[in-house]
Enzyme design. Structure first.
Site, short mmCIF file in Angstrom:
data_model
loop_
_atom_site.label_atom_id
_atom_site.label_comp_id
_atom_site.label_asym_id
_atom_site.label_seq_id
_atom_site.Cartn_x
_atom_site.Cartn_y
_atom_site.Cartn_z
N GLU A 13 0.83 -1.21 0.00
CA GLU A 13 0.00 0.00 0.00
C GLU A 13 0.86 1.26 0.00
OE1 GLU A 13 -3.08 0.17 -0.48
OE2 GLU A 13 -4.02 -1.70 0.14
N ASP B 241 -4.61 -9.95 -8.17
CA ASP B 241 -4.99 -9.14 -9.32
C ASP B 241 -3.88 -8.33 -9.96
OD1 ASP B 241 -4.88 -7.64 -7.01
OD2 ASP B 241 -6.90 -6.81 -7.17
N GLU C 198 -19.63 -4.62 -4.07
CA GLU C 198 -18.28 -5.08 -3.73
C GLU C 198 -18.05 -6.53 -4.17
OE1 GLU C 198 -14.39 -4.98 -1.82
OE2 GLU C 198 -15.73 -3.55 -2.81
N GLU D 71 -12.66 0.52 -10.13
CA GLU D 71 -12.26 -0.41 -11.20
C GLU D 71 -13.21 -0.44 -12.39
OE1 GLU D 71 -10.16 -1.26 -7.55
OE2 GLU D 71 -12.34 -1.21 -7.93
#
Length: 529
Positions: free
Chosen positions: A126, A272, A381, A425
Protein backbone atom coordinates in the site's frame (compact mmCIF):
# COMPACT_ATOMS: atom_id res chain seq x y z
CA UNK A 1 -28.44 -1.89 -20.36
CA UNK A 2 -26.21 -3.30 -23.11
CA UNK A 3 -28.01 -6.06 -24.98
CA UNK A 4 -26.52 -9.04 -26.74
CA UNK A 5 -27.99 -7.69 -29.97
CA UNK A 6 -25.82 -4.59 -29.66
CA UNK A 7 -22.75 -6.80 -29.35
CA UNK A 8 -23.75 -8.62 -32.52
CA UNK A 9 -24.10 -5.34 -34.35
CA UNK A 10 -20.61 -4.41 -33.21
CA UNK A 11 -19.19 -7.63 -34.61
CA UNK A 12 -18.34 -8.92 -31.16
CA UNK A 13 -20.77 -11.80 -30.82
CA UNK A 14 -18.06 -14.37 -30.22
CA UNK A 15 -16.25 -12.47 -27.47
CA UNK A 16 -17.28 -14.89 -24.76
CA UNK A 17 -15.86 -17.91 -26.56
CA UNK A 18 -12.55 -16.62 -27.92
CA UNK A 19 -9.78 -19.11 -27.32
CA UNK A 20 -6.04 -19.05 -27.97
CA UNK A 21 -6.52 -21.65 -30.67
CA UNK A 22 -8.34 -19.24 -32.96
CA UNK A 23 -6.37 -16.15 -31.97
CA UNK A 24 -3.29 -15.40 -34.04
CA UNK A 25 -0.13 -13.96 -32.55
CA UNK A 26 -0.93 -10.50 -33.87
CA UNK A 27 -3.67 -8.91 -35.91
CA UNK A 28 -3.96 -5.70 -37.85
CA UNK A 29 -5.10 -2.90 -35.62
CA UNK A 30 -8.18 -0.92 -36.66
CA UNK A 31 -7.61 2.69 -37.56
CA UNK A 32 -7.03 4.83 -34.48
CA UNK A 33 -10.27 6.24 -33.10
CA UNK A 34 -11.11 9.90 -32.68
CA UNK A 35 -12.09 11.29 -29.31
CA UNK A 36 -14.59 13.91 -28.19
CA UNK A 37 -14.29 15.93 -24.98
CA UNK A 38 -17.24 16.92 -22.78
CA UNK A 39 -15.97 19.98 -20.88
CA UNK A 40 -19.12 20.37 -18.80
CA UNK A 41 -18.83 16.79 -17.53
CA UNK A 42 -15.14 17.22 -16.79
CA UNK A 43 -15.97 20.40 -14.87
CA UNK A 44 -18.55 18.53 -12.79
CA UNK A 45 -15.92 15.95 -11.81
CA UNK A 46 -13.52 18.77 -10.90
CA UNK A 47 -16.22 20.29 -8.69
CA UNK A 48 -16.59 16.96 -6.86
CA UNK A 49 -12.82 16.77 -6.46
CA UNK A 50 -12.65 20.27 -4.98
CA UNK A 51 -15.57 19.56 -2.65
CA UNK A 52 -13.95 16.36 -1.39
CA UNK A 53 -10.56 18.05 -1.09
CA UNK A 54 -11.90 21.07 0.79
CA UNK A 55 -13.58 18.78 3.32
CA UNK A 56 -10.43 16.73 3.73
CA UNK A 57 -8.21 19.81 4.00
CA UNK A 58 -10.45 21.44 6.61
CA UNK A 59 -11.17 18.44 8.81
CA UNK A 60 -8.48 15.80 8.17
CA UNK A 61 -5.28 17.21 6.64
CA UNK A 62 -2.45 16.31 7.15
CA UNK A 63 -3.83 13.00 8.38
CA UNK A 64 -4.67 10.16 6.02
CA UNK A 65 -8.41 9.96 5.39
CA UNK A 66 -11.52 12.06 5.95
CA UNK A 67 -14.54 10.88 7.92
CA UNK A 68 -17.00 13.16 6.13
CA UNK A 69 -20.02 12.80 8.41
CA UNK A 70 -18.29 13.17 11.76
CA UNK A 71 -15.92 15.70 10.16
CA UNK A 72 -12.88 14.03 11.60
CA UNK A 73 -10.10 11.80 10.33
CA UNK A 74 -8.60 8.33 10.42
CA UNK A 75 -4.91 7.47 10.07
CA UNK A 76 -5.32 4.23 8.17
CA UNK A 77 -2.07 4.67 6.15
CA UNK A 78 0.51 5.52 8.83
CA UNK A 79 -0.39 9.18 9.27
CA UNK A 80 1.65 10.59 6.40
CA UNK A 81 -1.27 12.25 4.59
CA UNK A 82 -2.31 9.50 2.19
CA UNK A 83 -5.18 11.47 0.70
CA UNK A 84 -2.91 14.42 -0.04
CA UNK A 85 -0.30 12.32 -1.84
CA UNK A 86 -2.97 10.33 -3.69
CA UNK A 87 -4.71 13.54 -4.75
CA UNK A 88 -1.65 15.27 -6.19
CA UNK A 89 -1.44 13.60 -9.61
CA UNK A 90 -5.18 14.14 -10.09
CA UNK A 91 -4.90 17.81 -9.12
CA UNK A 92 -2.01 18.16 -11.58
CA UNK A 93 -3.94 16.57 -14.44
CA UNK A 94 -6.92 18.81 -13.66
CA UNK A 95 -4.70 21.90 -13.36
CA UNK A 96 -6.02 22.64 -9.86
CA UNK A 97 -3.29 25.07 -8.76
CA UNK A 98 -4.64 25.75 -5.26
CA UNK A 99 -4.55 22.07 -4.36
CA UNK A 100 -1.23 21.51 -6.13
CA UNK A 101 0.42 24.27 -4.11
CA UNK A 102 -1.01 23.00 -0.82
CA UNK A 103 0.29 19.47 -1.38
CA UNK A 104 3.67 20.43 -2.85
CA UNK A 105 4.30 22.69 0.15
CA UNK A 106 3.35 19.84 2.50
CA UNK A 107 5.56 17.10 1.02
CA UNK A 108 8.92 18.28 2.48
CA UNK A 109 7.39 18.26 5.98
CA UNK A 110 6.45 14.56 6.01
CA UNK A 111 8.45 12.53 8.53
CA UNK A 112 8.86 9.13 6.90
CA UNK A 113 11.03 7.95 9.81
CA UNK A 114 8.04 7.24 12.03
CA UNK A 115 4.34 6.54 11.85
CA UNK A 116 1.44 7.79 13.90
CA UNK A 117 1.53 4.46 15.77
CA UNK A 118 4.79 2.52 15.65
CA UNK A 119 3.03 -0.65 16.83
CA UNK A 120 0.96 -0.78 13.62
CA UNK A 121 2.79 -2.32 10.63
CA UNK A 122 3.47 -0.38 7.44
CA UNK A 123 2.21 -2.18 4.33
CA UNK A 124 4.99 -2.34 1.74
CA UNK A 125 2.39 -2.79 -1.00
CA UNK A 126 0.00 0.00 0.00
CA UNK A 127 2.84 2.40 0.78
CA UNK A 128 4.47 1.68 -2.57
CA UNK A 129 1.39 2.20 -4.73
CA UNK A 130 0.04 5.23 -2.86
CA UNK A 131 2.97 7.17 -1.41
CA UNK A 132 5.95 6.09 -3.50
CA UNK A 133 3.88 5.96 -6.68
CA UNK A 134 2.24 9.30 -5.94
CA UNK A 135 5.54 11.06 -5.29
CA UNK A 136 7.27 9.61 -8.36
CA UNK A 137 4.32 10.48 -10.59
CA UNK A 138 4.20 14.03 -9.26
CA UNK A 139 7.92 14.41 -9.94
CA UNK A 140 7.49 13.07 -13.49
CA UNK A 141 4.63 15.47 -14.20
CA UNK A 142 6.22 18.51 -12.56
CA UNK A 143 9.60 17.96 -14.22
CA UNK A 144 7.90 17.33 -17.56
CA UNK A 145 4.68 18.58 -19.17
CA UNK A 146 3.42 20.39 -16.06
CA UNK A 147 6.62 22.13 -14.97
CA UNK A 148 4.76 25.42 -14.87
CA UNK A 149 3.12 24.29 -11.61
CA UNK A 150 6.30 23.81 -9.59
CA UNK A 151 7.37 26.92 -7.70
CA UNK A 152 11.06 26.19 -7.45
CA UNK A 153 13.75 23.61 -8.15
CA UNK A 154 14.02 23.06 -4.39
CA UNK A 155 10.38 22.01 -4.14
CA UNK A 156 10.77 19.69 -7.12
CA UNK A 157 13.90 18.12 -5.66
CA UNK A 158 12.16 17.62 -2.31
CA UNK A 159 9.54 15.39 -3.93
CA UNK A 160 12.14 12.95 -5.26
CA UNK A 161 14.20 13.18 -2.08
CA UNK A 162 11.18 12.17 -0.02
CA UNK A 163 10.45 9.25 -2.35
CA UNK A 164 14.00 7.98 -1.92
CA UNK A 165 13.91 8.56 1.83
CA UNK A 166 10.74 6.47 2.06
CA UNK A 167 12.22 3.67 -0.03
CA UNK A 168 15.33 3.62 2.15
CA UNK A 169 13.12 2.92 5.15
CA UNK A 170 10.99 0.35 3.30
CA UNK A 171 13.81 -1.68 1.75
CA UNK A 172 14.36 -3.66 4.96
CA UNK A 173 11.28 -5.63 3.85
CA UNK A 174 13.38 -7.38 1.18
CA UNK A 175 15.92 -8.68 3.70
CA UNK A 176 14.90 -12.33 3.44
CA UNK A 177 16.73 -15.42 2.26
CA UNK A 178 14.69 -15.65 -0.95
CA UNK A 179 14.41 -11.93 -1.65
CA UNK A 180 10.63 -12.22 -1.38
CA UNK A 181 9.72 -9.19 0.75
CA UNK A 182 7.76 -9.25 3.97
CA UNK A 183 4.76 -7.01 3.35
CA UNK A 184 4.22 -5.76 6.91
CA UNK A 185 7.19 -3.87 8.37
CA UNK A 186 7.54 -1.77 11.48
CA UNK A 187 9.08 1.68 11.67
CA UNK A 188 10.89 3.40 14.51
CA UNK A 189 13.39 2.03 13.45
CA UNK A 190 12.49 0.11 10.24
CA UNK A 191 12.44 -3.63 10.90
CA UNK A 192 10.66 -6.71 9.60
CA UNK A 193 7.83 -8.58 11.29
CA UNK A 194 7.74 -12.37 11.60
CA UNK A 195 5.44 -13.04 8.64
CA UNK A 196 6.03 -16.39 6.98
CA UNK A 197 4.26 -15.77 3.65
CA UNK A 198 3.47 -12.92 1.31
CA UNK A 199 0.87 -12.68 -1.45
CA UNK A 200 1.16 -12.67 -5.23
CA UNK A 201 -0.21 -9.14 -5.63
CA UNK A 202 1.73 -7.66 -2.72
CA UNK A 203 4.97 -9.09 -4.15
CA UNK A 204 4.23 -8.49 -7.81
CA UNK A 205 2.98 -4.90 -7.58
CA UNK A 206 6.25 -3.23 -6.65
CA UNK A 207 8.38 -3.52 -9.76
CA UNK A 208 7.07 -0.46 -11.61
CA UNK A 209 7.55 2.03 -8.77
CA UNK A 210 10.87 0.65 -7.49
CA UNK A 211 12.32 0.45 -11.01
CA UNK A 212 11.16 3.99 -11.74
CA UNK A 213 12.85 5.19 -8.55
CA UNK A 214 16.14 3.61 -9.64
CA UNK A 215 15.87 5.12 -13.09
CA UNK A 216 15.24 8.58 -11.66
CA UNK A 217 17.90 8.51 -8.94
CA UNK A 218 20.58 6.36 -10.56
CA UNK A 219 20.61 4.03 -7.54
CA UNK A 220 20.18 0.54 -9.01
CA UNK A 221 19.48 -1.09 -5.65
CA UNK A 222 15.76 -0.26 -5.60
CA UNK A 223 15.07 -1.90 -8.97
CA UNK A 224 17.26 -4.88 -8.10
CA UNK A 225 15.31 -5.57 -4.92
CA UNK A 226 11.92 -5.53 -6.62
CA UNK A 227 13.13 -7.41 -9.69
CA UNK A 228 14.76 -10.14 -7.60
CA UNK A 229 11.43 -10.70 -5.84
CA UNK A 230 9.59 -10.64 -9.17
CA UNK A 231 11.94 -13.27 -10.63
CA UNK A 232 10.51 -15.83 -8.21
CA UNK A 233 7.07 -15.18 -9.71
CA UNK A 234 8.25 -15.47 -13.31
CA UNK A 235 9.65 -18.97 -12.62
CA UNK A 236 7.26 -20.14 -9.90
CA UNK A 237 8.15 -23.21 -7.84
CA UNK A 238 7.11 -25.91 -7.24
CA UNK A 239 5.60 -25.71 -10.71
CA UNK A 240 2.79 -28.24 -10.28
CA UNK A 241 1.45 -26.44 -7.21
CA UNK A 242 2.35 -22.88 -8.12
CA UNK A 243 0.94 -22.77 -11.67
CA UNK A 244 -2.37 -24.64 -11.96
CA UNK A 245 -2.89 -23.15 -15.42
CA UNK A 246 -0.15 -21.82 -17.73
CA UNK A 247 0.67 -18.30 -16.58
CA UNK A 248 -1.90 -18.34 -13.75
CA UNK A 249 -0.42 -18.72 -10.28
CA UNK A 250 -1.35 -19.44 -6.70
CA UNK A 251 -1.61 -16.73 -4.06
CA UNK A 252 0.78 -17.23 -1.14
CA UNK A 253 4.58 -17.52 -1.26
CA UNK A 254 6.94 -18.63 1.52
CA UNK A 255 9.24 -15.66 2.15
CA UNK A 256 12.22 -17.83 3.10
CA UNK A 257 12.12 -20.43 0.31
CA UNK A 258 10.40 -18.39 -2.39
CA UNK A 259 8.08 -21.31 -3.09
CA UNK A 260 4.32 -21.13 -3.51
CA UNK A 261 2.25 -22.78 -0.81
CA UNK A 262 -1.12 -22.95 -2.59
CA UNK A 263 -2.85 -23.06 -5.99
CA UNK A 264 -5.65 -20.61 -5.20
CA UNK A 265 -6.00 -17.61 -7.48
CA UNK A 266 -7.69 -15.65 -10.23
CA UNK A 267 -8.14 -11.96 -11.04
CA UNK A 268 -9.56 -11.03 -7.65
CA UNK A 269 -8.00 -9.29 -4.66
CA UNK A 270 -4.72 -10.80 -3.48
CA UNK A 271 -3.53 -11.75 -6.96
CA UNK A 272 -4.99 -9.14 -9.32
CA UNK A 273 -2.34 -6.48 -9.77
CA UNK A 274 0.50 -8.97 -10.34
CA UNK A 275 -1.04 -9.63 -13.76
CA UNK A 276 -1.75 -5.93 -14.22
CA UNK A 277 1.94 -5.07 -13.74
CA UNK A 278 3.29 -7.75 -16.07
CA UNK A 279 2.10 -5.77 -19.09
CA UNK A 280 2.55 -2.35 -17.50
CA UNK A 281 6.24 -2.85 -16.71
CA UNK A 282 6.69 -3.96 -20.33
CA UNK A 283 5.03 -0.75 -21.49
CA UNK A 284 7.37 1.15 -19.18
CA UNK A 285 10.43 -0.33 -20.91
CA UNK A 286 10.07 -2.89 -23.69
CA UNK A 287 13.81 -3.54 -23.85
CA UNK A 288 14.17 -4.80 -20.27
CA UNK A 289 10.90 -6.57 -19.57
CA UNK A 290 10.06 -8.90 -22.45
CA UNK A 291 9.78 -11.88 -20.06
CA UNK A 292 7.06 -10.06 -18.17
CA UNK A 293 5.12 -9.46 -21.37
CA UNK A 294 5.39 -13.14 -22.28
CA UNK A 295 4.10 -14.20 -18.87
CA UNK A 296 1.19 -11.78 -19.26
CA UNK A 297 0.31 -13.35 -22.60
CA UNK A 298 0.35 -16.79 -20.98
CA UNK A 299 -1.96 -15.57 -18.23
CA UNK A 300 -4.34 -13.93 -20.69
CA UNK A 301 -4.53 -16.99 -22.93
CA UNK A 302 -5.25 -19.25 -19.95
CA UNK A 303 -7.82 -16.82 -18.54
CA UNK A 304 -9.73 -16.82 -21.82
CA UNK A 305 -9.45 -20.59 -22.23
CA UNK A 306 -10.10 -21.76 -18.67
CA UNK A 307 -11.68 -18.96 -16.61
CA UNK A 308 -14.17 -17.30 -18.99
CA UNK A 309 -17.65 -17.97 -17.68
CA UNK A 310 -21.22 -17.05 -18.64
CA UNK A 311 -24.18 -16.92 -16.22
CA UNK A 312 -27.12 -19.26 -16.81
CA UNK A 313 -29.59 -16.37 -16.76
CA UNK A 314 -27.48 -14.01 -18.89
CA UNK A 315 -25.17 -15.99 -21.21
CA UNK A 316 -24.38 -12.72 -22.99
CA UNK A 317 -22.29 -11.69 -19.97
CA UNK A 318 -18.67 -12.74 -19.49
CA UNK A 319 -16.93 -12.89 -16.12
CA UNK A 320 -13.67 -14.52 -15.03
CA UNK A 321 -13.97 -17.33 -12.51
CA UNK A 322 -11.52 -17.86 -9.67
CA UNK A 323 -9.87 -21.20 -8.98
CA UNK A 324 -8.74 -23.43 -6.16
CA UNK A 325 -6.28 -25.54 -8.06
CA UNK A 326 -6.67 -27.03 -11.53
CA UNK A 327 -10.23 -27.82 -12.66
CA UNK A 328 -11.77 -26.42 -9.48
CA UNK A 329 -13.41 -23.14 -10.41
CA UNK A 330 -15.47 -20.86 -8.20
CA UNK A 331 -17.90 -18.49 -9.85
CA UNK A 332 -17.43 -15.46 -7.66
CA UNK A 333 -15.94 -12.08 -8.43
CA UNK A 334 -16.28 -8.47 -7.41
CA UNK A 335 -15.73 -4.80 -8.05
CA UNK A 336 -11.98 -5.10 -7.45
CA UNK A 337 -11.64 -7.66 -10.27
CA UNK A 338 -13.40 -5.42 -12.77
CA UNK A 339 -10.09 -3.77 -13.65
CA UNK A 340 -9.51 -6.92 -15.74
CA UNK A 341 -11.28 -5.65 -18.86
CA UNK A 342 -9.12 -2.54 -18.97
CA UNK A 343 -5.96 -4.57 -18.55
CA UNK A 344 -6.91 -6.94 -21.40
CA UNK A 345 -7.64 -3.91 -23.58
CA UNK A 346 -4.40 -2.12 -22.73
CA UNK A 347 -2.29 -5.18 -23.47
CA UNK A 348 -4.22 -5.90 -26.63
CA UNK A 349 -3.54 -2.39 -27.92
CA UNK A 350 0.15 -2.61 -27.10
CA UNK A 351 0.61 -6.05 -28.67
CA UNK A 352 -1.72 -5.55 -31.66
CA UNK A 353 -3.97 -8.32 -30.37
CA UNK A 354 -7.47 -7.32 -31.32
CA UNK A 355 -8.76 -10.58 -29.85
CA UNK A 356 -7.52 -9.47 -26.44
CA UNK A 357 -9.11 -6.04 -26.93
CA UNK A 358 -12.41 -7.65 -27.92
CA UNK A 359 -12.43 -10.00 -24.95
CA UNK A 360 -11.61 -7.07 -22.68
CA UNK A 361 -14.55 -5.13 -24.11
CA UNK A 362 -16.81 -8.07 -23.23
CA UNK A 363 -15.53 -7.98 -19.66
CA UNK A 364 -16.11 -4.21 -19.51
CA UNK A 365 -19.66 -4.57 -20.81
CA UNK A 366 -20.39 -7.23 -18.20
CA UNK A 367 -18.95 -5.26 -15.27
CA UNK A 368 -20.94 -2.26 -16.45
CA UNK A 369 -24.05 -4.41 -16.03
CA UNK A 370 -23.29 -4.68 -12.31
CA UNK A 371 -23.87 -0.91 -12.22
CA UNK A 372 -26.81 -0.78 -14.59
CA UNK A 373 -28.87 -3.34 -12.66
CA UNK A 374 -28.78 -2.05 -9.06
CA UNK A 375 -31.11 0.39 -7.33
CA UNK A 376 -28.36 2.99 -6.93
CA UNK A 377 -26.71 2.51 -10.32
CA UNK A 378 -23.48 1.48 -8.52
CA UNK A 379 -21.89 -1.97 -8.62
CA UNK A 380 -21.49 -4.11 -5.48
CA UNK A 381 -18.28 -5.08 -3.73
CA UNK A 382 -18.88 -8.80 -4.36
CA UNK A 383 -21.05 -10.88 -6.67
CA UNK A 384 -21.52 -14.46 -7.90
CA UNK A 385 -23.28 -16.36 -10.66
CA UNK A 386 -24.09 -19.89 -11.82
CA UNK A 387 -21.97 -21.00 -14.75
CA UNK A 388 -23.94 -22.18 -17.79
CA UNK A 389 -21.55 -25.03 -18.68
CA UNK A 390 -20.69 -26.65 -15.36
CA UNK A 391 -23.31 -29.07 -14.05
CA UNK A 392 -26.04 -27.33 -12.08
CA UNK A 393 -25.76 -29.92 -9.33
CA UNK A 394 -21.99 -29.47 -8.99
CA UNK A 395 -20.88 -28.44 -5.51
CA UNK A 396 -18.94 -25.50 -6.97
CA UNK A 397 -21.86 -24.23 -9.06
CA UNK A 398 -24.87 -23.51 -6.84
CA UNK A 399 -27.74 -21.33 -7.90
CA UNK A 400 -28.68 -18.01 -6.29
CA UNK A 401 -30.15 -17.72 -2.81
CA UNK A 402 -33.94 -17.76 -2.93
CA UNK A 403 -34.29 -14.11 -2.00
CA UNK A 404 -32.18 -13.09 -5.02
CA UNK A 405 -33.53 -15.50 -7.63
CA UNK A 406 -35.58 -12.84 -9.42
CA UNK A 407 -32.66 -10.40 -9.33
CA UNK A 408 -30.35 -13.07 -10.76
CA UNK A 409 -32.80 -13.85 -13.55
CA UNK A 410 -32.65 -10.23 -14.73
CA UNK A 411 -29.12 -9.18 -13.82
CA UNK A 412 -27.06 -12.33 -14.46
CA UNK A 413 -25.39 -12.24 -11.02
CA UNK A 414 -26.37 -12.06 -7.38
CA UNK A 415 -24.85 -9.85 -4.73
CA UNK A 416 -22.56 -11.41 -2.13
CA UNK A 417 -21.35 -8.13 -0.61
CA UNK A 418 -23.57 -5.08 -1.06
CA UNK A 419 -21.05 -2.43 -0.03
CA UNK A 420 -19.56 0.22 -2.30
CA UNK A 421 -16.30 1.54 -0.86
CA UNK A 422 -15.61 4.23 -3.47
CA UNK A 423 -13.78 1.77 -5.71
CA UNK A 424 -12.63 2.83 -9.22
CA UNK A 425 -12.26 -0.41 -11.20
CA UNK A 426 -15.43 -0.35 -13.31
CA UNK A 427 -14.92 3.27 -14.38
CA UNK A 428 -11.22 2.52 -14.92
CA UNK A 429 -12.00 -0.26 -17.39
CA UNK A 430 -14.66 1.85 -19.10
CA UNK A 431 -11.95 4.48 -19.61
CA UNK A 432 -9.71 1.97 -21.40
CA UNK A 433 -12.66 0.79 -23.51
CA UNK A 434 -13.28 4.35 -24.63
CA UNK A 435 -9.64 4.99 -25.44
CA UNK A 436 -9.50 1.79 -27.49
CA UNK A 437 -12.65 2.45 -29.50
CA UNK A 438 -13.58 6.14 -29.33
CA UNK A 439 -17.17 4.96 -28.80
CA UNK A 440 -19.01 7.68 -26.88
CA UNK A 441 -21.26 5.12 -25.18
CA UNK A 442 -18.39 4.48 -22.78
CA UNK A 443 -18.24 8.16 -21.90
CA UNK A 444 -21.98 7.98 -21.21
CA UNK A 445 -21.52 4.90 -19.02
CA UNK A 446 -18.77 6.59 -17.02
CA UNK A 447 -20.88 9.72 -16.67
CA UNK A 448 -23.90 7.76 -15.44
CA UNK A 449 -21.68 5.93 -12.93
CA UNK A 450 -20.18 9.20 -11.70
CA UNK A 451 -23.59 10.80 -11.33
CA UNK A 452 -24.86 7.81 -9.36
CA UNK A 453 -21.86 7.93 -7.02
CA UNK A 454 -22.13 11.71 -6.67
CA UNK A 455 -25.80 11.47 -5.82
CA UNK A 456 -25.57 8.50 -3.46
CA UNK A 457 -22.22 8.92 -1.68
CA UNK A 458 -22.04 12.70 -1.25
CA UNK A 459 -22.58 13.45 2.42
CA UNK A 460 -21.29 15.82 5.05
CA UNK A 461 -17.90 17.24 4.18
CA UNK A 462 -17.16 14.85 1.32
CA UNK A 463 -18.06 11.38 0.06
CA UNK A 464 -18.64 8.21 2.04
CA UNK A 465 -18.71 4.50 1.42
CA UNK A 466 -22.21 2.98 1.52
CA UNK A 467 -23.51 -0.34 2.81
CA UNK A 468 -26.07 -1.40 0.19
CA UNK A 469 -25.91 -0.53 -3.50
CA UNK A 470 -29.24 -2.25 -4.14
CA UNK A 471 -31.26 0.02 -1.88
CA UNK A 472 -32.21 3.47 -3.10
CA UNK A 473 -29.95 5.91 -1.31
CA UNK A 474 -27.37 3.23 -0.56
CA UNK A 475 -28.54 2.25 2.92
CA UNK A 476 -26.21 3.45 5.66
CA UNK A 477 -23.00 5.43 5.29
CA UNK A 478 -19.76 4.10 6.79
CA UNK A 479 -18.38 7.62 7.30
CA UNK A 480 -15.12 6.97 5.46
CA UNK A 481 -13.52 8.47 2.34
CA UNK A 482 -10.51 6.43 1.19
CA UNK A 483 -7.55 8.12 -0.47
CA UNK A 484 -8.07 6.23 -3.73
CA UNK A 485 -11.26 8.24 -4.22
CA UNK A 486 -8.95 11.12 -5.17
CA UNK A 487 -6.33 9.08 -7.00
CA UNK A 488 -8.55 6.82 -9.09
CA UNK A 489 -12.32 7.36 -9.19
CA UNK A 490 -12.10 11.09 -9.81
CA UNK A 491 -9.10 10.81 -12.14
CA UNK A 492 -10.65 8.23 -14.47
CA UNK A 493 -14.04 9.99 -14.33
CA UNK A 494 -12.29 13.17 -15.43
CA UNK A 495 -9.94 11.71 -18.06
CA UNK A 496 -12.68 9.97 -20.02
CA UNK A 497 -14.48 13.31 -20.52
CA UNK A 498 -11.41 15.58 -20.81
CA UNK A 499 -9.42 17.02 -23.68
CA UNK A 500 -6.45 15.21 -25.19
CA UNK A 501 -3.23 15.35 -23.16
CA UNK A 502 0.12 13.54 -23.18
CA UNK A 503 -0.92 11.18 -20.36
CA UNK A 504 -4.12 10.00 -22.06
CA UNK A 505 -3.92 6.37 -23.14
CA UNK A 506 -3.67 6.11 -26.91
CA UNK A 507 -4.79 3.37 -29.29
CA UNK A 508 -1.74 4.19 -31.42
CA UNK A 509 1.79 3.11 -30.55
CA UNK A 510 2.67 6.43 -28.94
CA UNK A 511 1.90 6.05 -25.24
CA UNK A 512 4.28 8.20 -23.20
CA UNK A 513 2.82 7.31 -19.78
CA UNK A 514 1.66 4.21 -17.93
CA UNK A 515 -0.62 4.31 -14.88
CA UNK A 516 0.32 2.42 -11.75
CA UNK A 517 -2.37 0.45 -9.97
CA UNK A 518 -3.30 3.56 -7.94
CA UNK A 519 -3.73 5.51 -11.22
CA UNK A 520 -0.56 7.56 -10.79
CA UNK A 521 0.92 8.14 -14.28
CA UNK A 522 4.59 7.20 -14.72
CA UNK A 523 6.75 8.45 -17.58
CA UNK A 524 7.64 5.69 -20.03
CA UNK A 525 11.41 5.42 -20.49
CA UNK A 526 11.64 2.97 -23.39
CA UNK A 527 10.06 2.89 -26.80
CA UNK A 528 6.58 4.43 -26.79
CA UNK A 529 4.01 1.70 -27.44
Amino acid sequence: MASFTSLLVGGLAVLGCISPANAGPAQARPRAPSYQAYPERAAAVMEAFDRAWDGYYQYAFPNDSLKPISKSFENDRNGWGASAIDALSTALIMGDKKVIDQIVDYIPTINFNKTNDDSVPVSLFETTIRYLGGLLSAHDLLSGPLNNYVGSEEKLAAILDQAEHLAENLKVAFNTKSGIPINDVLFGPPRVTDEKTNGLATIGTLILEWTRLSDKTGNKEYAELAQRAESQLLLPQPRALAEPYPGLLGTNVDVETGEFVDSVGGWNGGTDSFYEYLIKIYIYDTSRFTKHKNRWVDAIDSSIKYLASHPTSRPDLTFLAAYQGNNNLTFRSGHLACFDGGNFILGGLVLDRQDYVNFGLALVDSCHETYATTATGIGPEGFAWQDNKVGFNATNNPGPPAEQSDFYADAGYWITSSYYILRPEVIESIYYAYRATGDSKYQDWAWEAFKAINETCSVGAGFSEIENVNVKGGGNFTDFQDSFWFAEVLKYSYLIQAEEAPWQISADHDNEWVFNTEAHPMKVVGKHI
